[in-house]
Scaffold this active site. Structure first.
Site, PDB file in Angstrom:
ATOM      1  N   ASN A  59     -10.371  33.124   0.086  1.00 17.57           N
ATOM      2  CA  ASN A  59     -11.362  33.655   1.029  1.00 17.57           C
ATOM      3  C   ASN A  59     -12.723  33.061   0.686  1.00 17.57           C
ATOM      4  OD1 ASN A  59     -12.795  35.458  -0.931  1.00 17.57           O
ATOM      5  ND2 ASN A  59     -10.723  36.285  -1.071  1.00 17.57           N
ATOM      6  N   ASP A  73      -5.096  40.420  -0.774  1.00 17.82           N
ATOM      7  CA  ASP A  73      -4.202  41.568  -0.586  1.00 17.82           C
ATOM      8  C   ASP A  73      -2.745  41.105  -0.529  1.00 17.82           C
ATOM      9  OD1 ASP A  73      -6.124  43.607  -0.490  1.00 17.82           O
ATOM     10  OD2 ASP A  73      -6.641  43.072   1.569  1.00 17.82           O
ATOM     11  N   LYS A 129       5.250  19.968  -2.902  1.00 13.51           N
ATOM     12  CA  LYS A 129       4.425  20.069  -1.694  1.00 13.51           C
ATOM     13  C   LYS A 129       5.300  20.301  -0.455  1.00 13.51           C
ATOM     14  CE  LYS A 129       1.172  17.396   0.983  1.00 13.51           C
ATOM     15  NZ  LYS A 129       0.797  16.047   1.341  1.00 13.51           N
ATOM     16  N   PHE A 162     -15.921  47.749  -4.084  1.00 15.48           N
ATOM     17  CA  PHE A 162     -16.632  47.297  -2.887  1.00 15.48           C
ATOM     18  C   PHE A 162     -15.720  47.496  -1.680  1.00 15.48           C
ATOM     19  CE2 PHE A 162     -20.586  44.766  -3.677  1.00 15.48           C
ATOM     20  CZ  PHE A 162     -20.732  45.098  -5.014  1.00 15.48           C
ATOM     21  N   LYS A 207     -11.542  54.353   1.636  1.00 15.06           N
ATOM     22  CA  LYS A 207     -11.237  53.601   0.400  1.00 15.06           C
ATOM     23  C   LYS A 207     -11.636  54.408  -0.828  1.00 15.06           C
ATOM     24  CE  LYS A 207     -10.972  48.940   2.130  1.00 15.06           C
ATOM     25  NZ  LYS A 207     -11.642  47.806   2.671  1.00 15.06           N
ATOM     26  N   LYS A 213      -8.451  55.139  -3.130  1.00 14.50           N
ATOM     27  CA  LYS A 213      -8.378  54.388  -4.391  1.00 14.50           C
ATOM     28  C   LYS A 213      -8.882  55.219  -5.569  1.00 14.50           C
ATOM     29  CE  LYS A 213      -8.720  49.924  -2.086  1.00 14.50           C
ATOM     30  NZ  LYS A 213      -8.425  48.545  -2.475  1.00 14.50           N
TER      31      LYS A 213
HETATM   32  O1  PMT Z   1     -18.918  36.786  -3.586  1.00 13.28           O
HETATM   33  P1  PMT Z   1     -19.992  36.759  -2.526  1.00 13.28           P
HETATM   34  O2  PMT Z   1     -19.966  35.483  -1.729  1.00 13.28           O
HETATM   35  O3  PMT Z   1     -21.345  37.095  -3.089  1.00 13.28           O
HETATM   36  O4  PMT Z   1     -19.639  37.906  -1.453  1.00 13.28           O
HETATM   37  C1  PMT Z   1     -19.706  39.237  -1.817  1.00 13.28           C
HETATM   38  C2  PMT Z   1     -18.484  40.043  -1.281  1.00 13.28           C
HETATM   39  C3  PMT Z   1     -18.512  40.064   0.235  1.00 13.28           C
HETATM   40  C4  PMT Z   1     -17.170  39.407  -1.770  1.00 13.28           C
HETATM   41  C5  PMT Z   1     -18.629  41.485  -1.888  1.00 13.28           C
HETATM   42  O5  PMT Z   1     -19.836  42.038  -1.449  1.00 13.28           O
HETATM   43  C6  PMT Z   1     -17.469  42.360  -1.483  1.00 13.28           C
HETATM   44  O6  PMT Z   1     -17.453  42.999  -0.442  1.00 13.28           O
HETATM   45  N1  PMT Z   1     -16.416  42.422  -2.356  1.00 13.28           N
HETATM   46  C7  PMT Z   1     -15.145  43.113  -2.063  1.00 13.28           C
HETATM   47  C8  PMT Z   1     -14.277  42.239  -1.212  1.00 13.28           C
HETATM   48  C9  PMT Z   1     -12.950  42.902  -0.888  1.00 13.28           C
HETATM   49  O7  PMT Z   1     -11.950  42.430  -1.307  1.00 13.28           O
HETATM   50  O8  PMT Z   1     -13.072  44.032  -0.212  1.00 13.28           O
HETATM   51  P2  PMT Z   1     -11.804  44.932   0.221  1.00 13.28           P
HETATM   52  O9  PMT Z   1     -12.388  45.924   1.147  1.00 13.28           O
HETATM   53  O10 PMT Z   1     -10.703  44.080   0.687  1.00 13.28           O
HETATM   54  O11 PMT Z   1     -11.342  45.606  -1.142  1.00 13.28           O
HETATM   55  C10 PMT Z   1     -11.802  46.889  -1.560  1.00 13.28           C
HETATM   56  C11 PMT Z   1     -11.900  46.945  -3.058  1.00 13.28           C
HETATM   57  O12 PMT Z   1     -10.598  46.840  -3.643  1.00 13.28           O
HETATM   58  C12 PMT Z   1     -12.748  45.862  -3.705  1.00 13.28           C
HETATM   59  O13 PMT Z   1     -13.467  46.450  -4.774  1.00 13.28           O
HETATM   60  C13 PMT Z   1     -11.707  44.878  -4.243  1.00 13.28           C
HETATM   61  O14 PMT Z   1     -12.201  44.214  -5.415  1.00 13.28           O
HETATM   62  C14 PMT Z   1     -10.565  45.804  -4.589  1.00 13.28           C
HETATM   63  N2  PMT Z   1      -9.231  45.188  -4.502  1.00 13.28           N
HETATM   64  C15 PMT Z   1      -8.771  44.675  -3.329  1.00 13.28           C
HETATM   65  C16 PMT Z   1      -7.487  44.151  -3.296  1.00 13.28           C
HETATM   66  C17 PMT Z   1      -6.699  44.151  -4.456  1.00 13.28           C
HETATM   67  N3  PMT Z   1      -5.490  43.635  -4.460  1.00 13.28           N
HETATM   68  N4  PMT Z   1      -7.201  44.665  -5.584  1.00 13.28           N
HETATM   69  C18 PMT Z   1      -8.434  45.184  -5.632  1.00 13.28           C
HETATM   70  O15 PMT Z   1      -8.875  45.648  -6.682  1.00 13.28           O
END
Ligand code: PMT
Length: 412
Positions: free
Chosen positions: A211, A280, A290, A324, A338, A342
């Site tokens: 991403n 995810d 490949k 986040f 969330k 979580k």
């Molecule tokens: O890195 P930058 O370019 O500065 O951009 C910042 C950002 C947009 C990446 C940051 O601000 C942000 O939003 N980070 C979280 C991105 C994300 O994966 O969001 P989510 O809504 O999909 O996940 C929710 C939370 O679960 C996040 O804390 C993520 O780290 C966590 N997660 C998600 C999937 C997974 N398999 N394990 C996790 O721990």
């Protein structure tokens, strides 16, 4: 926290009135000190009404030509000792020169020498005065002494000229205030785990799913935490960023590697802030060779990755866990979901479609959703300032949830 606001004589003196209000909104008690020049532009009564405190105008109390008042002079020095931060806004070329050279001929300049508090100076003046070698040399001296200078903005100036010299915006001054206060290392004794950047999930030896995360947000959190005295582990997906000073960085590539690195260190930490954009889903199968181009469509089967945030939050005990939420709509609703799904204590939600927010930007626009029900919407700020505000909220929340005073704890 007590802030002493020194207002000096410039057209921008009226803007200091709004600054008093903003500082009070942030919970500071504000003592205003005005120079003689400042009183030519705004009356002390304005600041007294706003701050709810008597405005200090003279070293020896009564400025109306009465007798010098020793008690007043001593009381004023006591103000210097009670000051947690000295802010001079607007600062004229004259006050900058006096502060740089140690001239103490009025209350404000005497206070500067008598106080050991950090100092923030926001200059405002004519563009030529600002660019003059003498002013620039004085500014350099102050910077070298640790004074935080909030550079003036460019634009149309009251003198009719255009250029650098306008008093910086309120947000920039407030950011400098917070930064100067955070330099007080209120996270000493804490061990903080931060994740940042994207993960890369390989399809074959040359292709992968990822991403647009640059890592800037997570690195800003790690840097701010280290500046405030914490021991910091930064578990980072692939980025082009330099490791912030004082931070121990652990490089990972996939969601699975990130999970292992986080789980391994979580035990030693008192706080975890997970800003990484973790995949995810990953390809159910990683091909050893490949994938060859065919004539028809290609279907790739994906399987879910482990949710790292949910896993650490499940086992958090008294540790504080923040995640986040990168959203493209229904931000508040999704972030609150969330938070509870979580079992996190805090979710930092960003609408990644908003201007100046989200992936690969230097700024972000976030709302902090806390487990105690507080929603704190922040304006567009640099990611370093967002990071500071997240850490402030983490400390506030922990003291609400666990009755722990801000910081000064080792891993719990
Ligand atoms: O890195 P930058 O370019 O500065 O951009 C910042 C950002 C947009 C990446 C940051 O601000 C942000 O939003 N980070 C979280 C991105 C994300 O994966 O969001 P989510 O809504 O999909 O996940 C929710 C939370 O679960 C996040 O804390 C993520 O780290 C966590 N997660 C998600 C999937 C997974 N398999 N394990 C996790 O721990």
């Amino acid at each position: 926290m007590r802030i002493t606001l020194g207002v000096t004589g410039g057209v921008a003196a009226y803007k200091a009135a709004e600054l008093v209000r903003r500082l009070q909104q942030d919970g500071f008690s504000v003592q205003v000190v005005m120079t003689r020049g400042a009183r030519e532009f705004v009356t002390p009564l304005t600041f007294a009404a706003l701050s709810g405190q008597k405005v200090i105008t003279d070293l020896f109390g009564d400025s109306s030509g009465g007798e010098a008042n020793l008690e007043s002079a001593i009381e004023h020095i006591a103000v210097a000792q009670r000051t947690d931060l000295l802010v001079v806004a607007p600062a004229t070329a004259d006050i900058i020169a006096k502060l740089a050279r140690g001239i103490a001929d009025d209350f404000l300049t005497t206070l500067y020498l008598a106080s050991t508090a950090p100092v923030v100076v926001a200059p405002a003046m004519n563009v030529n005065m600002w660019n003059h070698e003498a002013t620039q040399e004085n500014v350099k001296m102050l910077r070298a002494r640790g004074v935080k200078i909030v550079d003036p903005d460019e634009g149309y100036l009251a003198c009719g000229m255009t250029g650098a010299g306008r008093l910086a915006g309120q947000e920039a001054i407030l950011a400098a205030v917070r930064e100067a206060l955070h330099a007080q290392r209120d996270l000493e004794g804490e061990t903080i785990l931060v994740t940042a950047g994207p993960t890369c999930e390989d399809l074959d030896p040359v292709r992968y799913l990822t991403n647009r995360s640059s890592g800037k947000m997570g690195y800003a959190v790690a840097e701010a935490a280290a500046q405030r005295g914490a021991k910091v582990f930064l578990v980072s997906g692939p980025t082009n960023l330099e490791t912030p000073a004082g931070v121990e960085r652990i490089d990972v590539r996939t969601a699975d590697e990130m999970r292992r690195a986080v789980v391994q260190r979580f035990e030693q930490c008192s706080i975890a802030i997970l800003a990484a954009a973790v995949a995810d889903y990953r390809p159910a199968e990683r091909r050893a060779e490949k994938i060859k181009k065919g004539n028809g469509p290609l279907t790739i089967s994906l399987e879910p990755t482990a949710d790292i945030l949910a896993e650490v939050a499940r086992n958090k005990g008294q540790k504080l866990v923040a995640g986040f939420a990168a959203e493209t709509g229904h931000v508040a609703e999704n972030a609150r979901k969330k938070l509870s799904a979580k079992n996190a204590d805090l979710i930092v939600a960003n609408d990644v479609t908003a201007e100046g927010a989200g992936f690969d930007q230097d700024t972000n626009v976030v709302t902090l959703f806390s487990r105690d029900g507080r929603d704190l919407a922040l304006p567009k700020l640099n990611k370093s300032e967002v990071a500071q505000r997240i850490l402030d909220e983490v400390l506030r929340l922990r003291s609400v949830l666990h009755g722990t005073s801000a910081a000064k704890r080792s891993a719990v």
